[in-house]
Design a protein around this motif. Structure first.
Motif, PDB file in Angstrom:
ATOM      1  N   LEU A 191       0.848  -1.193   0.000  1.00  0.00           N
ATOM      2  CA  LEU A 191       0.000   0.000   0.000  1.00  0.00           C
ATOM      3  C   LEU A 191       0.880   1.237   0.000  1.00  0.00           C
ATOM      4  CD1 LEU A 191      -2.465  -1.093   2.794  1.00  0.00           C
ATOM      5  CD2 LEU A 191      -3.036  -0.827   0.394  1.00  0.00           C
ATOM      6  N   CYS A 192       0.430   2.307  -0.656  1.00  0.00           N
ATOM      7  CA  CYS A 192       1.169   3.564  -0.605  1.00  0.00           C
ATOM      8  C   CYS A 192       0.819   4.307   0.689  1.00  0.00           C
ATOM      9  CB  CYS A 192       0.874   4.423  -1.827  1.00  0.00           C
ATOM     10  SG  CYS A 192      -0.761   5.165  -1.841  1.00  0.00           S
ATOM     11  N   VAL A 193       1.624   5.300   1.005  1.00  0.00           N
ATOM     12  CA  VAL A 193       1.490   6.023   2.264  1.00  0.00           C
ATOM     13  C   VAL A 193       0.124   6.709   2.384  1.00  0.00           C
ATOM     14  CG1 VAL A 193       2.487   7.851   3.674  1.00  0.00           C
ATOM     15  CG2 VAL A 193       3.953   6.399   2.319  1.00  0.00           C
ATOM     16  N   SER A 194      -0.342   7.319   1.306  1.00  0.00           N
ATOM     17  CA  SER A 194      -1.610   8.051   1.407  1.00  0.00           C
ATOM     18  C   SER A 194      -2.782   7.111   1.671  1.00  0.00           C
ATOM     19  CB  SER A 194      -1.855   8.895   0.148  1.00  0.00           C
ATOM     20  OG  SER A 194      -1.832   8.089  -0.992  1.00  0.00           O
ATOM     21  N   CYS A 195      -2.773   5.920   1.088  1.00  0.00           N
ATOM     22  CA  CYS A 195      -3.847   4.953   1.358  1.00  0.00           C
ATOM     23  C   CYS A 195      -3.775   4.432   2.787  1.00  0.00           C
ATOM     24  CB  CYS A 195      -3.798   3.801   0.367  1.00  0.00           C
ATOM     25  SG  CYS A 195      -4.410   4.248  -1.263  1.00  0.00           S
ATOM     26  N   ILE A 196      -2.556   4.196   3.270  1.00  0.00           N
ATOM     27  CA  ILE A 196      -2.389   3.747   4.657  1.00  0.00           C
ATOM     28  C   ILE A 196      -2.944   4.803   5.609  1.00  0.00           C
ATOM     29  CG2 ILE A 196      -0.687   3.286   6.468  1.00  0.00           C
ATOM     30  CD1 ILE A 196       1.112   2.147   4.182  1.00  0.00           C
ATOM     31  N   ASN A 197      -2.563   6.057   5.374  1.00  0.00           N
ATOM     32  CA  ASN A 197      -3.027   7.149   6.241  1.00  0.00           C
ATOM     33  C   ASN A 197      -4.532   7.319   6.177  1.00  0.00           C
ATOM     34  OD1 ASN A 197      -0.431   7.632   7.032  1.00  0.00           O
ATOM     35  ND2 ASN A 197      -0.091   9.280   5.574  1.00  0.00           N
ATOM     36  N   LYS A 198      -5.099   7.186   4.968  1.00  0.00           N
ATOM     37  CA  LYS A 198      -6.547   7.344   4.801  1.00  0.00           C
ATOM     38  C   LYS A 198      -7.300   6.250   5.560  1.00  0.00           C
ATOM     39  CE  LYS A 198      -8.528   6.295   0.937  1.00  0.00           C
ATOM     40  NZ  LYS A 198      -8.659   6.255  -0.524  1.00  0.00           N
ATOM     41  N   GLN A 199      -6.849   5.016   5.412  1.00  0.00           N
ATOM     42  CA  GLN A 199      -7.486   3.901   6.115  1.00  0.00           C
ATOM     43  C   GLN A 199      -7.423   4.103   7.624  1.00  0.00           C
ATOM     44  OE1 GLN A 199      -9.481   2.324   4.106  1.00  0.00           O
ATOM     45  NE2 GLN A 199      -8.694   0.287   4.423  1.00  0.00           N
ATOM     46  N   ARG A 200      -6.252   4.573   8.089  1.00  0.00           N
ATOM     47  CA  ARG A 200      -6.066   4.749   9.522  1.00  0.00           C
ATOM     48  C   ARG A 200      -6.975   5.851  10.051  1.00  0.00           C
ATOM     49  NH1 ARG A 200      -0.031   4.715  10.244  1.00  0.00           N
ATOM     50  NH2 ARG A 200      -0.081   2.494   9.884  1.00  0.00           N
ATOM     51  N   LYS A 201      -7.088   6.927   9.274  1.00  0.00           N
ATOM     52  CA  LYS A 201      -7.903   8.066   9.712  1.00  0.00           C
ATOM     53  C   LYS A 201      -9.397   7.757   9.656  1.00  0.00           C
ATOM     54  CE  LYS A 201      -5.369  11.670   8.335  1.00  0.00           C
ATOM     55  NZ  LYS A 201      -4.997  12.633   7.334  1.00  0.00           N
ATOM     56  N   VAL A 202      -9.826   7.181   8.533  1.00  0.00           N
ATOM     57  CA  VAL A 202     -11.255   6.981   8.310  1.00  0.00           C
ATOM     58  C   VAL A 202     -11.786   5.760   9.066  1.00  0.00           C
ATOM     59  CG1 VAL A 202     -13.035   6.578   6.559  1.00  0.00           C
ATOM     60  CG2 VAL A 202     -11.128   8.107   6.060  1.00  0.00           C
ATOM     61  N   PHE A 203     -11.033   4.655   9.020  1.00  0.00           N
ATOM     62  CA  PHE A 203     -11.545   3.403   9.573  1.00  0.00           C
ATOM     63  C   PHE A 203     -10.781   2.890  10.783  1.00  0.00           C
ATOM     64  CE2 PHE A 203     -12.605   3.099   4.966  1.00  0.00           C
ATOM     65  CZ  PHE A 203     -13.979   3.116   5.094  1.00  0.00           C
ATOM     66  N   SER A 204      -9.715   3.596  11.208  1.00  0.00           N
ATOM     67  CA  SER A 204      -8.819   3.101  12.257  1.00  0.00           C
ATOM     68  C   SER A 204      -8.332   1.692  11.910  1.00  0.00           C
ATOM     69  CB  SER A 204      -9.513   3.079  13.618  1.00  0.00           C
ATOM     70  OG  SER A 204     -10.002   4.333  13.941  1.00  0.00           O
ATOM     71  N   TRP A 205      -7.951   1.520  10.654  1.00  0.00           N
ATOM     72  CA  TRP A 205      -7.564   0.220  10.122  1.00  0.00           C
ATOM     73  C   TRP A 205      -6.179   0.341   9.537  1.00  0.00           C
ATOM     74  CZ3 TRP A 205      -9.567  -4.538  10.268  1.00  0.00           C
ATOM     75  CH2 TRP A 205      -9.191  -5.479   9.307  1.00  0.00           C
ATOM     76  N   ASN A 206      -5.326  -0.676   9.689  1.00  0.00           N
ATOM     77  CA  ASN A 206      -3.954  -0.569   9.199  1.00  0.00           C
ATOM     78  C   ASN A 206      -3.670  -1.457   7.995  1.00  0.00           C
ATOM     79  OD1 ASN A 206      -4.135  -2.957  10.569  1.00  0.00           O
ATOM     80  ND2 ASN A 206      -2.153  -2.808  11.558  1.00  0.00           N
ATOM     81  N   GLY A 207      -4.714  -1.920   7.319  1.00  0.00           N
ATOM     82  CA  GLY A 207      -4.544  -2.764   6.138  1.00  0.00           C
ATOM     83  C   GLY A 207      -5.160  -2.150   4.904  1.00  0.00           C
ATOM     84  N   CYS A 208      -5.298  -2.950   3.862  1.00  0.00           N
ATOM     85  CA  CYS A 208      -5.877  -2.451   2.615  1.00  0.00           C
ATOM     86  C   CYS A 208      -7.408  -2.436   2.678  1.00  0.00           C
ATOM     87  CB  CYS A 208      -5.411  -3.316   1.448  1.00  0.00           C
ATOM     88  SG  CYS A 208      -6.113  -4.975   1.422  1.00  0.00           S
ATOM     89  N   THR A 209      -8.026  -1.803   1.701  1.00  0.00           N
ATOM     90  CA  THR A 209      -9.487  -1.661   1.692  1.00  0.00           C
ATOM     91  C   THR A 209     -10.187  -3.008   1.609  1.00  0.00           C
ATOM     92  OG1 THR A 209      -9.026   0.251   0.314  1.00  0.00           O
ATOM     93  CG2 THR A 209     -11.303  -0.247   0.694  1.00  0.00           C
TER      94      THR A 209
END
Length: 59
Positions: free
Chosen positions: A29-47
């Protein structure tokens, strides 16, 4: 060398420099997707793993 793309957005540039693997399926995963997942879903994996595993994790 294989071309590496982000599992979520398909971006190539950020994955090579400082991307991370999804801890569940090990796709990159790229950094922006990791950060987005963490912010929106409190998740550290892929969609995909977020949708697959979330119902099991949060019962």
């Amino acid at each position: 060398m294989a071309i590496t793309r982000c599992a979520d957005c398909g971006s190539m540039d950020q994955v090579r420099t400082n991307g991370k693997e999804c801890p569940y399926c090990e796709r990159l995963l790229c950094v922006s997707c990791i950060n987005k997942q963490r912010k929106v879903f409190s998740w550290n994996g892929c969609t995909k793993c977020c949708m697959d595993y979330r119902p099991l994790v949060h019962k």
